[in-house]
Design a protein around this motif. Structure first.
Motif, mmCIF file in Angstrom:
data_model
loop_
_atom_site.group_PDB
_atom_site.id
_atom_site.type_symbol
_atom_site.label_atom_id
_atom_site.label_comp_id
_atom_site.label_asym_id
_atom_site.label_seq_id
_atom_site.Cartn_x
_atom_site.Cartn_y
_atom_site.Cartn_z
ATOM 1 N N CYS A 1 -11.754 2.117 -7.918
ATOM 2 C CA CYS A 1 -11.488 0.695 -7.725
ATOM 3 C C CYS A 1 -11.853 -0.080 -8.991
ATOM 4 O O CYS A 1 -12.734 0.332 -9.752
ATOM 5 C CB CYS A 1 -12.245 0.138 -6.523
ATOM 6 S SG CYS A 1 -14.022 -0.024 -6.783
ATOM 7 N N SER B 1 -3.913 10.850 -0.797
ATOM 8 C CA SER B 1 -3.955 9.894 -1.901
ATOM 9 C C SER B 1 -3.213 8.622 -1.520
ATOM 10 O O SER B 1 -2.291 8.640 -0.693
ATOM 11 C CB SER B 1 -3.337 10.508 -3.162
ATOM 12 O OG SER B 1 -1.972 10.819 -2.953
ATOM 13 N N TRP B 2 -3.607 7.488 -2.105
ATOM 14 C CA TRP B 2 -2.975 6.207 -1.814
ATOM 15 C C TRP B 2 -3.345 5.205 -2.907
ATOM 16 O O TRP B 2 -4.235 5.456 -3.729
ATOM 17 C CB TRP B 2 -3.410 5.680 -0.440
ATOM 18 C CG TRP B 2 -4.882 5.383 -0.322
ATOM 19 C CD1 TRP B 2 -5.870 6.274 -0.037
ATOM 20 C CD2 TRP B 2 -5.519 4.117 -0.508
ATOM 21 N NE1 TRP B 2 -7.103 5.648 -0.028
ATOM 22 C CE2 TRP B 2 -6.915 4.315 -0.306
ATOM 23 C CE3 TRP B 2 -5.067 2.829 -0.794
ATOM 24 C CZ2 TRP B 2 -7.842 3.286 -0.410
ATOM 25 C CZ3 TRP B 2 -5.989 1.791 -0.894
ATOM 26 C CH2 TRP B 2 -7.353 2.024 -0.696
ATOM 27 N N SER B 3 -2.679 4.051 -2.915
ATOM 28 C CA SER B 3 -2.998 3.024 -3.903
ATOM 29 C C SER B 3 -2.577 1.652 -3.402
ATOM 30 O O SER B 3 -1.616 1.505 -2.643
ATOM 31 C CB SER B 3 -2.299 3.313 -5.236
ATOM 32 O OG SER B 3 -0.889 3.218 -5.105
ATOM 33 N N CYS B 4 -3.335 0.654 -3.814
ATOM 34 C CA CYS B 4 -3.022 -0.755 -3.559
ATOM 35 C C CYS B 4 -3.417 -1.519 -4.813
ATOM 36 O O CYS B 4 -4.593 -1.505 -5.206
ATOM 37 C CB CYS B 4 -3.784 -1.280 -2.345
ATOM 38 S SG CYS B 4 -3.523 -3.055 -2.038
ATOM 39 N N VAL C 1 0.856 -1.186 0.000
ATOM 40 C CA VAL C 1 0.000 0.000 0.000
ATOM 41 C C VAL C 1 0.890 1.234 0.000
ATOM 42 O O VAL C 1 1.757 1.389 0.881
ATOM 43 C CB VAL C 1 -0.933 0.019 1.233
ATOM 44 C CG1 VAL C 1 -1.781 1.285 1.238
ATOM 45 C CG2 VAL C 1 -1.809 -1.223 1.248
ATOM 46 N N GLY D 1 -7.775 2.566 -4.475
ATOM 47 C CA GLY D 1 -6.961 3.720 -4.116
ATOM 48 C C GLY D 1 -7.745 5.007 -4.115
ATOM 49 O O GLY D 1 -8.974 5.029 -4.229
ATOM 50 N N ARG D 2 -6.998 6.080 -3.975
ATOM 51 C CA ARG D 2 -7.553 7.434 -4.035
ATOM 52 C C ARG D 2 -6.639 8.252 -4.932
ATOM 53 O O ARG D 2 -5.409 8.202 -4.791
ATOM 54 C CB ARG D 2 -7.625 8.040 -2.633
ATOM 55 C CG ARG D 2 -8.659 9.163 -2.522
ATOM 56 C CD ARG D 2 -8.774 9.662 -1.102
ATOM 57 N NE ARG D 2 -9.976 10.470 -0.920
ATOM 58 C CZ ARG D 2 -10.176 11.283 0.092
ATOM 59 N NH1 ARG D 2 -9.248 11.403 1.025
ATOM 60 N NH2 ARG D 2 -11.287 11.969 0.195
#
Length: 423
Positions: A288, A252-255, A194, A302-303
């Motif tokens: 998503c 913000s983030w991502s997986c 993440v 994510g965002r």
């Protein structure tokens, strides 16, 4: 019952999730060789119902298009938010003498056109701070256009929920604020790395509508400023957004891959869902892609990334076609109306704007609704011509000669020519 393959559901918001109507997309394939004739298999508009053995709640989707590829029949479907692309036609009797309709009448009309059973606004702005809409901002629009304008004004996105597919219940249109998690809360157990991205703290709001500009809050740099273009801009709205979102931090983030099913618990992490990855708690989803497979339900979540400069949300048309002219668009003191171009005058006493437009007949003669007063008056001289007297008008160096001639039948022809001297 067709055997579905390559099933994916995709949700995505525009940028930060401060505007727009989310239209989830479902894609899947079926082996074309399983059918002698596929012409009637899921025609356009057909409802698609996906069921999972774990009982996961999956929204209804509706076929939009299909295509063949490598012996597969591929389908693309959307949820009933596609109905917002329908035109809105407000009866004239819903507008007051000043050309405004109540926002509740506008929303009721949208619900009826799209076939929804109602709407929900968690921002508390529609109907309180925003109470009316101008005819110029409704005429010629689709329901999506108006909802997009409202979403920017409220700093949120619209998402259709609870469409169970019956004749009388077709979902509730829900406005999800950028600062609220309203969907599922899920703790991930199996997931890839993440990554936490940039953040942005909202400290100042600038709302614009043509030449009108309203501000609330303060920021030493543009990085803390949110600029929004919306026809609903007002000082009251700028204050309401600031009071609600001041010092809010967007992260913000991502997986790239997460197992979205744990035993009998499974979710589609649609925008507004909150997910916890170990010590990284309550990360807000705004995009998503979910894959439904025989081994489980997996999601890329994510965002969206944040920009390093001023965050500006202009109308959707300006983002996609920067120079497109539209009804209600104000440039300086000129506005495009249903009749054409009009000049806009601010009535400071009554705190409103007044439009003065032009009417053009088929012969090319224009009639102005107001009055025109020249600020440059010419100096004039008379000069003799073969037919009589002509007038030379000097407009600060630009000289026009006005004269006339008369034919044998007594018809008088007026003439105007630009000249370089007084002859």
């Amino acid at each position: 019952m067709p055997h579905f393959a390559d099933v994916q559901i995709k949700y995505d918001v525009d940028g930060y999730g401060i505007s727009g109507v989310i239209t989830p997309q479902l894609s899947f394939s079926v082996p074309a060789c399983d059918y002698d004739d596929t012409s009637e298999l899921f025609p356009t508009g057909a409802q698609v119902i996906l069921t999972c053995s774990n009982g996961m709640d999956i929204p209804r989707f509706y076929v939009s298009s299909r295509s063949y590829s490598n012996a597969k029949l591929n389908f693309t479907c959307y949820d009933r938010s596609y109905a917002t692309d329908r035109d809105i036609a407000m009866p004239d009797d819903l507008y007051d003498i000043s050309g405004y309709a109540s926002i509740s009448d506008v929303m009721d009309k949208i619900m009826a056109i799209c076939g929804y059973n109602g709407y929900s606004d968690s921002t508390g702005i529609i109907g309180t701070v925003i109470t009316k809409a101008k005819k110029d901002n409704i005429s010629g629009k689709t329901c999506r256009n108006i909802l997009d304008d409202l979403s920017r004004a409220c700093c949120g996105v619209w998402l259709l929920q609870n469409d169970i597919g019956t004749a009388d219940v077709r979902g509730t249109l829900t406005l999800i604020p950028v600062d609220s998690g309203m969907g599922a809360v899920f703790t991930a157990e199996k997931y890839s790395d993440v990554y936490i991205g940039g953040t942005k703290t909202f400290r100042k709001f600038i709302l614009t509508s043509g030449s009108e500009r309203y501000t609330a809050g303060a920021s030493e740099t543009a990085y803390g400023t949110v600029e929004i273009e919306t026809p609903f801009a007002s000082a009251a709205l700028a204050g309401a957004l600031y009071n609600r979102l001041k010092d809010y931090t967007y992260k913000s983030w991502s997986c790239s891959k997460m197992l979205a099913s744990i035993g009998q618990l499974a979710i589609i992490p649609s925008p507004s869902s909150l997910i916890t990855f170990g010590t990284k708690q309550n990360l807000y989803v705004n995009n998503c892609t979910v894959s439904l497979t025989s081994t489980g339900i997996y999601a890329s979540v994510g965002r969206n990334d944040v920009s390093e400069d001023e965050l500006a949300y202009h109308n959707r048309t300006e983002r996609e076609i920067a120079m497109r002219v539209r009804i209600g668009a104000l440039m300086g003191n000129t506005v495009i109306t249903e009749k054409g171009a009009a000049l806009v005058v601010k009535d400071e006493v009554n705190n409103k704007t007044v439009n003065y437009g032009f009417e053009m007949d088929e012969s090319g003669v224009a009639t102005f609704e107001g009055a025109i007063i020249d600020t440059i008056l010419p100096t004039c001289k008379r000069t003799a011509t073969t037919n009589g007297i002509a007038l030379i008008a000097d407009y600060g160096g630009k000289k026009l000669k006005y004269s006339y001639s008369e034919d044998a039948d007594g018809n008088i022809n007026l003439m105007r020519d630009e000249v370089n001297d007084d002859g």
